[in-house]
Design an enzyme around this catalytic site. Sequence first.
Site, PDB file in Angstrom:
ATOM      1  N   ASP A 281     -16.970   8.141  -1.174  1.00 36.14           N
ATOM      2  CA  ASP A 281     -15.680   7.992  -0.476  1.00 36.14           C
ATOM      3  C   ASP A 281     -15.322   9.369   0.091  1.00 36.14           C
ATOM      4  OD1 ASP A 281     -13.145   7.161   0.355  1.00 36.14           O
ATOM      5  OD2 ASP A 281     -12.256   7.262  -1.644  1.00 36.14           O
TER       6      ASP A 281
ATOM      7  N   HIS B  78      -7.610   0.833  -6.121  1.00 38.21           N
ATOM      8  CA  HIS B  78      -7.796   0.073  -4.874  1.00 38.21           C
ATOM      9  C   HIS B  78      -8.549  -1.213  -5.230  1.00 38.21           C
ATOM     10  CE1 HIS B  78      -7.908  -0.818  -0.758  1.00 38.21           C
ATOM     11  NE2 HIS B  78      -8.739   0.095  -0.289  1.00 38.21           N
TER      12      HIS B  78
ATOM     13  N   ARG C 210       0.867  -1.187   0.000  1.00 39.09           N
ATOM     14  CA  ARG C 210       0.000   0.000   0.000  1.00 39.09           C
ATOM     15  C   ARG C 210       0.895   1.225   0.000  1.00 39.09           C
ATOM     16  NH1 ARG C 210      -5.058   1.910   3.754  1.00 39.09           N
ATOM     17  NH2 ARG C 210      -6.062   0.431   2.336  1.00 39.09           N
TER      18      ARG C 210
ATOM     19  N   ARG D   3     -14.104  -7.495   2.786  1.00 34.53           N
ATOM     20  CA  ARG D   3     -12.686  -7.252   2.463  1.00 34.53           C
ATOM     21  C   ARG D   3     -11.864  -8.498   2.793  1.00 34.53           C
ATOM     22  NH1 ARG D   3     -10.411  -2.482   2.319  1.00 34.53           N
ATOM     23  NH2 ARG D   3      -8.891  -3.654   1.112  1.00 34.53           N
TER      24      ARG D   3
ATOM     25  N   CYS E  73     -16.250   2.710   1.038  1.00 35.28           N
ATOM     26  CA  CYS E  73     -15.103   1.842   1.340  1.00 35.28           C
ATOM     27  C   CYS E  73     -14.660   1.973   2.795  1.00 35.28           C
ATOM     28  CB  CYS E  73     -13.950   2.160   0.399  1.00 35.28           C
ATOM     29  SG  CYS E  73     -13.460   3.895   0.424  1.00 35.28           S
TER      30      CYS E  73
ATOM     31  N   GLN F 213     -10.414  -3.572  -2.662  1.00 37.75           N
ATOM     32  CA  GLN F 213     -11.658  -2.983  -2.158  1.00 37.75           C
ATOM     33  C   GLN F 213     -12.802  -3.263  -3.131  1.00 37.75           C
ATOM     34  OE1 GLN F 213     -12.424  -0.967   0.761  1.00 37.75           O
ATOM     35  NE2 GLN F 213     -14.469  -1.408   0.002  1.00 37.75           N
TER      36      GLN F 213
HETATM   37  N1  NVA Z   1      -9.694   7.405  -1.306  1.00 33.45           N
HETATM   38  C1  NVA Z   1      -9.343   6.928   0.016  1.00 33.45           C
HETATM   39  C2  NVA Z   1      -9.639   5.484   0.144  1.00 33.45           C
HETATM   40  C3  NVA Z   1      -9.378   4.920   1.501  1.00 33.45           C
HETATM   41  C4  NVA Z   1      -9.680   3.454   1.609  1.00 33.45           C
HETATM   42  C5  NVA Z   1      -7.863   7.213   0.256  1.00 33.45           C
HETATM   43  O1  NVA Z   1      -7.063   6.959  -0.639  1.00 33.45           O
HETATM   44  O2  NVA Z   1      -7.521   7.708   1.336  1.00 33.45           O
HETATM   45  N1   CP Z   2     -11.217   0.692   2.868  1.00 30.92           N
HETATM   46  C1   CP Z   2      -9.943   0.591   3.269  1.00 30.92           C
HETATM   47  O1   CP Z   2      -9.030   0.321   2.492  1.00 30.92           O
HETATM   48  O2   CP Z   2      -9.753   0.804   4.595  1.00 30.92           O
HETATM   49  P1   CP Z   2      -8.350   0.914   5.346  1.00 30.92           P
HETATM   50  O3   CP Z   2      -7.695   2.198   4.862  1.00 30.92           O
HETATM   51  O4   CP Z   2      -8.695   0.957   6.791  1.00 30.92           O
HETATM   52  O5   CP Z   2      -7.506  -0.260   4.976  1.00 30.92           O
END
Ligand code: NVA
Ligand code: CP
Length: 330
Positions: free
Chosen positions: A229, A133, A106, A315, A270, A136
């Site tokens: 989101d 992602h 990540r 998930r 998400c 997700q």
């Molecule tokens: N768009 C958000 C998704 C988090 C799961 C981010 O990248 O922070």
């Molecule tokens: N939705 C998601 O990816 O959550 P986290 O950032 O908690 O992993």
Amino acid sequence: MNLYGRDFLKLLDYTPEEIDGLLTLAADLKAKKKAGVPHRLCEGKNIALIFEKTSTRTRCSFEVAAHDLGMGTTYLDPAGSQIGKKESIADTARVLSGIYDGIEYRGYGQKIVEELAKYASVPVWNGLTNEFHPTQVLADLLTVRERFGRLKGIRLVYMGDARFNMGNSLMVGCAKMGMQFTACAPQAYFPAPELVAECEAVAAGTGASLRFCKDPAEAARDADVIYTDVWVSMGEPDEVWESRIRELLPYQVNAALMRQASPGAVFMHCLPAFHDRKTAIGREVGERFGLEAMEVTDEVFEGPQSVVFQEAENRMHTIKAILAATLSEV
Ligand code: NVA
Ligand code: CP
């Protein structure tokens, strides 16, 4: 379906049949877990979990999924490794490939996870980048399938910042699975034209449709799924909050918007979500701009149409399917 040894970097790399196969495997593993049937398909293996951004769901899902499959895990937190600071991605990939059977990553640019995969000799899984992602969206597709019994023809409307990881990945997922996707946002928040073109080409073969709409009420009409989101994603500077709130507040998912959707519509997110002021950022931004909630109101988040916790649980089951399919010959 034979995905043994494959990377999972973005859904564009997978055929509709492969995505469908992963969803079926996830449903099977979910049923086994609920019934207490062991499924240690990857006994004795180990995986590395690299997180250059924070996480609750993705980290927990990878760890529990790995343990259920009989594997060990090592979590590398945003500060706890040499990656990028003292050691290049290419060197890290080769070091970890010698110790582990797979690597989750990540971080920031999609290019980084693609480079990791290029140099790694074990499967690499994308746990979120700025652009995509995919784990997700696999959970989201399972949730939609559980709720509606199918994916083809389902009308999914994404409200808000549609040019970041979630908007992009949902557009790809919907195109792959023959769904009707709408991105609803101001023009500047629509996905990049090159990605739209790629998805249009996919949609032509699957019967999917893509629509880009600036009017929330029109977009939401007869929708089966309303998805949103956060307005400011991880890695973006605090300064953008002001313009985001100004530009995206009309796209907030609230009860009036949900009434436009089909009576059986569900709300998805998400997570994490700013639906009240009960978080440090929710409180600070809420006080600064006089808002009780941001992308979704508490009423919708807590309401009967919300499936966000089923989605979050999925998930784990879907990540488990990806691990099992790429590391064993299920
Ligand atoms: N768009 C958000 C998704 C988090 C799961 C981010 O990248 O922070
Ligand atoms: N939705 C998601 O990816 O959550 P986290 O950032 O908690 O992993």
